[in-house]
Motif scaffolding. Sequence first.
Motif, mmCIF file in Angstrom:
data_model
loop_
_atom_site.group_PDB
_atom_site.id
_atom_site.type_symbol
_atom_site.label_atom_id
_atom_site.label_comp_id
_atom_site.label_asym_id
_atom_site.label_seq_id
_atom_site.Cartn_x
_atom_site.Cartn_y
_atom_site.Cartn_z
ATOM 1 N N ILE A 199 43.064 27.328 50.454
ATOM 2 C CA ILE A 199 43.913 28.327 49.810
ATOM 3 C C ILE A 199 43.614 28.390 48.314
ATOM 4 N N GLY A 200 43.421 27.221 47.692
ATOM 5 C CA GLY A 200 43.127 27.191 46.264
ATOM 6 C C GLY A 200 41.811 27.832 45.909
ATOM 7 N N LEU A 201 40.804 27.644 46.763
ATOM 8 C CA LEU A 201 39.488 28.223 46.485
ATOM 9 C C LEU A 201 39.465 29.724 46.727
ATOM 10 N N LEU A 202 40.162 30.171 47.764
ATOM 11 C CA LEU A 202 40.142 31.589 48.108
ATOM 12 C C LEU A 202 41.199 32.390 47.355
ATOM 13 N N GLY A 203 42.213 31.701 46.826
ATOM 14 C CA GLY A 203 43.316 32.390 46.184
ATOM 15 C C GLY A 203 42.923 33.403 45.131
ATOM 16 N N PRO A 204 42.027 33.050 44.191
ATOM 17 C CA PRO A 204 41.658 34.022 43.152
ATOM 18 C C PRO A 204 40.985 35.278 43.699
ATOM 19 N N HIS A 205 40.508 35.230 44.929
ATOM 20 C CA HIS A 205 39.776 36.364 45.500
ATOM 21 C C HIS A 205 40.552 37.102 46.584
ATOM 22 N N VAL A 206 41.642 36.509 47.058
ATOM 23 C CA VAL A 206 42.437 37.118 48.131
ATOM 24 C C VAL A 206 43.868 37.260 47.627
ATOM 25 N N PRO A 207 44.347 38.485 47.414
ATOM 26 C CA PRO A 207 45.678 38.675 46.827
ATOM 27 C C PRO A 207 46.797 37.955 47.585
ATOM 28 N N LEU A 208 46.769 37.971 48.914
ATOM 29 C CA LEU A 208 47.823 37.330 49.685
ATOM 30 C C LEU A 208 47.864 35.826 49.429
ATOM 31 N N LEU A 209 46.689 35.194 49.414
ATOM 32 C CA LEU A 209 46.637 33.760 49.161
ATOM 33 C C LEU A 209 47.001 33.440 47.718
ATOM 34 N N ASN A 210 46.626 34.314 46.796
ATOM 35 C CA ASN A 210 46.992 34.088 45.400
ATOM 36 C C ASN A 210 48.505 34.166 45.227
ATOM 37 N N SER A 211 49.142 35.076 45.957
ATOM 38 C CA SER A 211 50.597 35.164 45.926
ATOM 39 C C SER A 211 51.230 33.883 46.465
ATOM 40 N N ALA A 212 50.632 33.320 47.528
ATOM 41 C CA ALA A 212 51.140 32.064 48.084
ATOM 42 C C ALA A 212 51.012 30.926 47.079
ATOM 43 N N LEU A 213 49.914 30.913 46.316
ATOM 44 C CA LEU A 213 49.722 29.881 45.300
ATOM 45 C C LEU A 213 50.814 29.942 44.244
#
Length: 416
Positions: A211-225
């Motif tokens: 999640i941390g690696l993909l977060g900056p590139h995937v809005p949904l995961l960045n929101s979860a972060l």
Amino acid sequence: MTATREHPPAASAPPAPAAAIAAARPGRVIGLDGIRGLAALFVVLNHIFERAWPGYPAHPAPFWAAWMVYGRFAVVVFIAVSGFSLGLGPARSGWRFKSIATYAHRRAWRILPPYWAALGFSLVMTWYVFAQPGWPVPNGKSVVVYGLLVQDPFAQGHHGGFWAAGSPNRAFWSIAIEAQLYFLLPLLLLLVRRVSARAMVGLVAAIVVTIGLLGPHVPLLNSALVKFTPDLAVLFAVGLLAAGIVTAGERTRSRPWAGYALAATVPVIALMAVKGATWSNLNLFWLDLAWAPAVGCLLAAIATSRPRPVVRFLDSRLPRSLGSCSYSLYLTHLPIVIAVSYGLVLTRVAAGTMRFFVLAAILLPVTVCFAHLFATVFELPFQRHRGWTPLRQAMSARLRQLRPAGAAAVAGHWRR
């Protein structure tokens, strides 16, 4: 942030051997309350620091105070200690709960009454004493959102729209995270039983790192972060893993866990010192994960009563006293810090060292004393009595004890 207590040994007693310390009371790890207490005090110091040197590091602080900016570390410790404490019972029972229903009831009974009382206190302080500068004033939606412990997705306008809610107490964000981890615990225990504790931590870490690696590139995961702080799940899992030390063999227990903790701490501190506070605050996700090995090894060391001088200090009067009200201190300190800072000190004392000492001189005793009183009313009774019926019976017995004394005093007055 659960807390248990035990009376200290007599001051004149000789230092007990490690085995005797560990066996002082079944189910209790000596020194754990001291860790909670010092972590809670660190949070208070962090919030004092932020008002003494606003905008740090743009407004530089002296070297002796700069470490107080890292208040997030206290939350990291709280979450790991929570996983460790909740794991002690299952670790002694084959990584099983005796009853899921009992577990759920005890968690709710332990956490919610003080939390709801602190929520009411925070709302009153925000509405009638001093609102948090620069933050939306809480409203009726805030009461619902915070009362249900779903503030992280909705508070401070994260979500927007109808459910956007102002915050009565910004320290409450971690309480919601911890409540979410309580729901996760039965699944983590299932993984431990089916595979192993190490595999459980590895799986949680793999998911969180992804999640941390993909977060900056995937809005949904960045929101979860941003909203759910999943990195703290790794700390909770590491605390659960460390709880296994209580049933481990002597070979595992005798390892130099304190040395491992120190070895894991040095590179993290060095990294933070080299990169500075700005970089550290922008990379809290990865720093939380970097702290996990050190905190896990520290908990394993404390559980084996090593090093003994550290354990004796953590079980001394001051840390243990702070630990007895650490949850209340964490819940209630921030509205007091804001009221005293913005209503009394900041307009009269210039930012810097003098402001820090003035704030510390006022706020440390006030917040700690208030936390002790708050815990006496809203926390300790719920620890001692595990249900409404025993709590009502205890209150009725207490009232019966007080009534005769009051009646006798009145009768004696009239006889005179």
